[in-house]
Design a protein around this motif. Structure first.
Motif, PDB file in Angstrom:
ATOM      1  N   UNK A 593      52.350  66.699  15.744  1.00  0.00           N
ATOM      2  CA  UNK A 593      52.337  65.454  16.383  1.00  0.00           C
ATOM      3  C   UNK A 593      52.535  64.096  15.857  1.00  0.00           C
ATOM      4  N   UNK A 594      53.446  63.018  15.373  1.00  0.00           N
ATOM      5  CA  UNK A 594      53.467  61.909  14.809  1.00  0.00           C
ATOM      6  C   UNK A 594      53.173  60.966  15.544  1.00  0.00           C
ATOM      7  N   UNK A 595      52.964  60.802  16.370  1.00  0.00           N
ATOM      8  CA  UNK A 595      53.143  59.787  18.043  1.00  0.00           C
ATOM      9  C   UNK A 595      51.704  59.965  18.954  1.00  0.00           C
ATOM     10  N   UNK A 596      50.714  60.054  19.623  1.00  0.00           N
ATOM     11  CA  UNK A 596      50.483  59.638  21.155  1.00  0.00           C
ATOM     12  C   UNK A 596      50.214  58.916  20.930  1.00  0.00           C
ATOM     13  N   UNK A 597      50.952  58.577  22.013  1.00  0.00           N
ATOM     14  CA  UNK A 597      51.078  57.306  22.923  1.00  0.00           C
ATOM     15  C   UNK A 597      49.513  56.848  23.480  1.00  0.00           C
ATOM     16  N   UNK A 598      48.384  56.474  24.002  1.00  0.00           N
ATOM     17  CA  UNK A 598      47.057  56.902  24.133  1.00  0.00           C
ATOM     18  C   UNK A 598      47.122  56.852  25.855  1.00  0.00           C
ATOM     19  N   UNK A 599      48.139  55.102  25.618  1.00  0.00           N
ATOM     20  CA  UNK A 599      47.595  54.858  27.246  1.00  0.00           C
ATOM     21  C   UNK A 599      48.879  55.335  27.407  1.00  0.00           C
TER      22      UNK A 599
END
Ligand code: ADP
Ligand code: MG
Ligand code: MG
Length: 908
Positions: A593-599
């Motif tokens: 996963x290159x980007x997990x957008x927590x919001x």
């Protein structure tokens, strides 16, 4: 006098001067006609006037070119006369010619082909006598006048109603005779057509139809050259990156006649199925026809192969007996010809090692090939043909990979409608094809109700005027999304594409009434709960329920994807915010996963309450209290991500968007919030006021939030580290990467890094165990790219957030660019949308520089891209060249990026 440059190239059984490799000079059609002759395939003799002559025409004009090529053309015609045993312009037994344009790349908008050139009032009599077929001769003559009048003399419709002035006359005569088909017209009718056509031309153009064959020929040749420079052709070239300087070739060729009666025909054939890729010889033909009658749809064409014919009959609901008597295949009707055609097809496909699209004519039982080219095909057919040709030993692995256009894989990644069912369905509206795929479900108008319905086991289509971040959960459970407003980059469109979910946006005919819970299209009112189907690839909205078929990486598609891993150097990760997305990504072959957008998880369930409590808090203590509620929820989310990605890296970005995105902006929403939280409405309004920003994308967001409120960073870091330890304890291999967004200075990063490292150390101390993790930063401000070396001394990885980097480098707000970008693209100021395909010279140069500086300061530093560009094939090729380690894109673009990465490595 012969000119030093050769402009005319013969092709025939006796003499062929061109070949397939000469496409630049002879155009695609001419080069392949020559190649067919070389292969011993029967082709009507002729010659090609080169693209260089067209360039001379454009540069120096008609008189100049005429001098340049006159003698060579005369010699060419003489050679054809010799081979056909007829003379051009001989009234007793005329040689007739076709004049066909053919550029390097196939180009609609260029001049149409002219057939039967050389006929006039005397020659038509000779032709009739010689062929012993008066009707045929006059049919050929009227076709010639029709085509020449249109494309050379420029007789165009004078009104929209007229459509085609010649067809209007034909319809009149047919009506007078009481017949339906052109083939029902008798000789006298055709003679009448010729007279009327000629009068029409005289009346409208003010000139007589030319009777001299040579005048006809030169008129046609120059018209082809002219057509290279018409507006339609110019626009097409601009849109498709075809240089204006190429020019078109002209093919002059002896006519053969498919309209000589029932043992004559004309048709098109494909060596494999262009729709599915199946290795089935197929195509259509029409008896007693000429030119493009077969695709014009005037009569029902017959199928080439018996199997194809039987399949056609099933779809057309024609029974076997009727099929065999009225629509027999060529295989059944003319078995000898069929065998010859099959032989030619096999020879050509083996020779070109690609699926061939061929045109042919049968004249009184003799087969003539008129064209062959690599056939256009669907995404599914691209994959199947490439993989099967590889298995059949026709092409090698690299060629197979290069045969598939990455973007076209889209067609294989989303559910599609059952082909039979969709044919019977009714289109009720059209919108923008915002996100591909097919969806069917019951109408709901509210996101929370979508969730409710889905919990009850229903499938739904979310219909909205437009969507907002609050609708995310509802969108994610819906089968598809339909909005009445918004463009291709509206919230609904962008989010749906990210989710790989079918979406149609901006369907203006759809009137949504939230109060009445209805959707009205025209006079029809649709209620909540009614069934609706969407085709996100075409933008069509259908009434009712249409069954869909799921996509997956199986069969040929899987085989092709496996092959990409053998050649690509770039890794492909996915941007995924939930364990479900992560699972999809992994199935499509993402290696992290290159980007997990927590919001993105903040809207789920009760979380939003805790988030809002934190935002409303007056002081740090209040915020900490709310954050403590969020901690277990975030930890649970991260555990899910680590579980799905067992053994693969997961990059988690700290909170990024401005806080006001989490509070409703409308009064009704704020009131609900006030009730739910038991706080006065005034307080919420005041906070909203405080949070208001003139330019939120450059406002209080990214690491700036963590600088102001380090406790947020602390909570998130704790959630990541605790989740990692928990999953490790359960036997999973965890590779956590914590990413600080929107850094512009080293001190910003240092401040955040300090909080994260201290938090991690504290958790390790509490647990009495350690765990490796990476701590890095996004590079998404130009300043960060410029000082990348200093940042790299502190950060363990770089992830280029190319969306923000593009926005800030170009000074284009992504949310407002829609207003002016179309003008920029039309005027060629930018060649393509820089938010879709990376601006290589500007933003790309910053990426290259930052990678270089990062590598110098910290050899081996991990670098990747997590903007939308990570799924764009041209950008992927650029990132490969820039030496990045990975690209990260939405799960449904992972296969596209994998293929693009392999192609970049092969092309290198
Ligand atoms: P396009 O580029 O639109 O395919 P072509 O030059 O291939 O145009 O011509 C269209 C059709 O005209 C062909 O498919 C064929 O049926 C007919 N045609 C062209 N040249 C000849 C010819 N020499 N004899 C008979 N038919 C011809
Ligand atoms: Mg053609
Ligand atoms: Mg960003």
């Amino acid at each position: 006098m012969s000119s030093p440059v050769k402009y005319v190239y013969a092709f025939s059984a006796a003499l062929t001067e061109g070949e397939a490799a000469m496409k630049n000079l002879l155009g695609g059609k001419g080069a392949n006609l020559a190649e067919m002759c070389r292969l011993g395939i029967t082709v009507p003799p002729g010659f090609t006037i080169s693209t260089e002559a067209c360039t001379e025409f454009t540069d120096k004009g008609q008189a100049h070119v005429f001098e340049l090529i006159r003698d060579e053309v005369a010699q060419g015609v003489a050679r054809v006369e010799g081979e056909m045993g007829k003379r051009f312009g001989d009234p007793a037994d005329p040689l007739l010619l076709s004049v066909r344009s053919g550029a390097r790349a196939s180009m609609p908008g260029m001049m149409d082909t002219i057939l039967n050139l050389g006929l006039n009032d005397e020659a038509v009599v000779g032709l009739a006598r010689k062929a012993n077929n008066e009707r045929f001769a006059w049919d050929s003559y009227r076709r010639f006048i029709q085509m020449y009048g249109d494309v050379v003399m420029g007789l165009k419709p004078v009104s929209k109603e007229e459509h085609d002035p010649f067809e209007v006359i034909i319809d009149m005569v047919k009506e007078k005779r009481g017949v339906k088909l052109d083939t029902d017209l008798g000789t006298d009718d055709l003679k009448e057509l010729v007279q009327r056509f000629k009068s029409l031309i005289r009346a409208r153009i003010g000139r007589d139809f030319p009777t001299d064959p040579w005048e006809q020929l030169w008129g046609a040749v120059f018209a082809v050259f002219e057509s290279w420079n018409n507006d339609r052709a110019k626009v097409y070239r601009e849109l498709n990156d075809i240089p204006q300087s190429w020019g078109t070739a002209v093919n002059v060729q002896a006519m053969v006649f498919g309209n000589l009666g029932d043992s004559s025909a004309t048709g098109v054939a494909f060596s494999r199925d262009a729709g599915t890729g199946e290795d089935l010889f197929n195509g259509e033909f029409l008896i007693n026809a000429q030119g493009e009658d077969v695709v014009a749809g005037v009569r029902t064409p017959q199928q080439i192969s018996r199997l194809g014919s039987q399949r056609w009959a099933q779809l057309a609901l024609v029974n076997e007996e009727e099929r065999r008597s009225q629509f027999p295949s060529l295989e059944e009707l003319m078995p000898d010809i069929y065998q010859q055609l099959l032989k030619a097809e096999t020879l050509l496909e083996n020779h070109f090692r690609d699926m061939q699209d061929m045109e042919f004519t049968i004249q009184e039982g003799k087969l003539w090939m008129l064209q062959t080219r690599n056939g256009k095909r669907t995404g599914a057919a691209m994959v199947r043909i490439a993989v099967e040709m590889l298995k059949q030993g026709m092409i090698d692995e690299k060629t197979a990979l290069l045969r598939v256009a990455p973007e076209r894989l889209n067609e294989l990644l989303h559910p599609v409608f059952d082909t039979h069912a969709v044919k019977a369905a009714k289109v009720i509206a059209r919108g923008l094809p915002a996100s591909p795929g097919a969806a069917t479900g019951q109408i709901v108008f509210f996101a929370d109700e979508a969730e409710e319905w889905v919990k009850q086991g229903k499938v739904v289509i979310l219909v909205r005027l437009e969507t907002s971040p609050e609708d995310l959960r509802g969108m994610s459970v819906a089968q598809g999304i339909l909005t009445a407003r918004g463009g291709m980059t509206s919230h609904a469109a962008v989010v749906a594409r990210g989710m790989g979910k079918c979406c149609i946006s901006g369907a203006g005919a759809v009137h949504v009434d939230y109060k009445a819970r209805t959707m009205t299209i025209g006079d029809t009112v649709y209620q909540e709960g009614d069934w609706l189907s969407l085709d996100g690839s075409t933008g069509e909205v259908f009434e009712g329920r249409i069954p869909t078929v799921e996509a997956g990486l199986s069969g040929d598609f899987g085989a092709l994807m496996a092959l990409t891993d053998k050649y690509k150097r770039l890794h492909v990760r996915a941007n995924a915010d939930t364990p479900d997305d992560a699972k999809v990504a992994r199935n499509f072959g993402a290696t992290g996963i290159g980007l997990c957008r927590t919001e993105h998880m903040f809207f789920a369930g009760d979380r939003i309450l805790a988030v809002r409590e934190m935002i409303l808090a007056n002081d740090e203590a209040g915020r900490r209290k709310a954050l403590a509620k969020l901690l277990p929820m975030q930890r649970g989310d991260f555990e899910g991500m680590f579980r799905e990605m067992n053994g693969l890296p997961v990059t988690i970005r700290l909170l990024d968007p401005p806080l006001h995105e989490f509070i409703p902006h409308d009064e009704a929403g704020q009131r609900t919030m006030a009730n739910e939280m038991g706080v006065p409405l005034g307080k919420i309004k005041m906070r909203v006021e405080e949070l208001h920003e003139f330019n939120p994308m450059m406002g209080h967001r990214g690491c700036r939030l963590g600088i102001s409120y380090p406790e947020i960073t602390e909570m998130q870091a704790r959630a990541v580290i605790e989740a990692a330890l928990n999953m490790k304890a359960r036997g999973f291999e965890v590779k956590a990467e914590i990413m600080v967004p929107l850094v512009g200075t080293v001190r910003e990063f240092d401040a955040q890094a300090k909080v994260i490292r201290q938090t991690a150390a504290a958790v390790f101390a509490e647990r009495g165990e350690q765990l490796e993790y990476l701590l890095g930063t996004m590079i998404e401000t130009p300043r960060a790219a410029v000082i990348a070396d200093s940042i790299a001394r502190q950060a363990e990885f770089f992830s280029f957030g190319t969306n923000d980097l593009t926005q800030m480098t170009l000074g284009f707000s992504r949310d407002d660019a829609g207003k002016f970008l179309p003008d920029y693209l039309r005027k060629g100021i930018y060649e393509h949308d820089p938010f879709r395909s990376i601006d290589q010279k500007g933003v790309g140069a910053l990426v290259e520089m930052a990678v270089r500086k990062g590598q110098q300061a910290r050899p081996g530093i991990e670098t990747g891209v997590c903007g939308e560009h990570g799924g764009d094939p041209a950008s992927v090729e650029f990132f490969h060249g820039a030496g990045l380690d990975y690209v990260s894109c939405s799960p449904f673009r992972v296969p596209i990026a994998r293929l693009a990465a392999a192609q970049a490595a092969i092309r290198e």
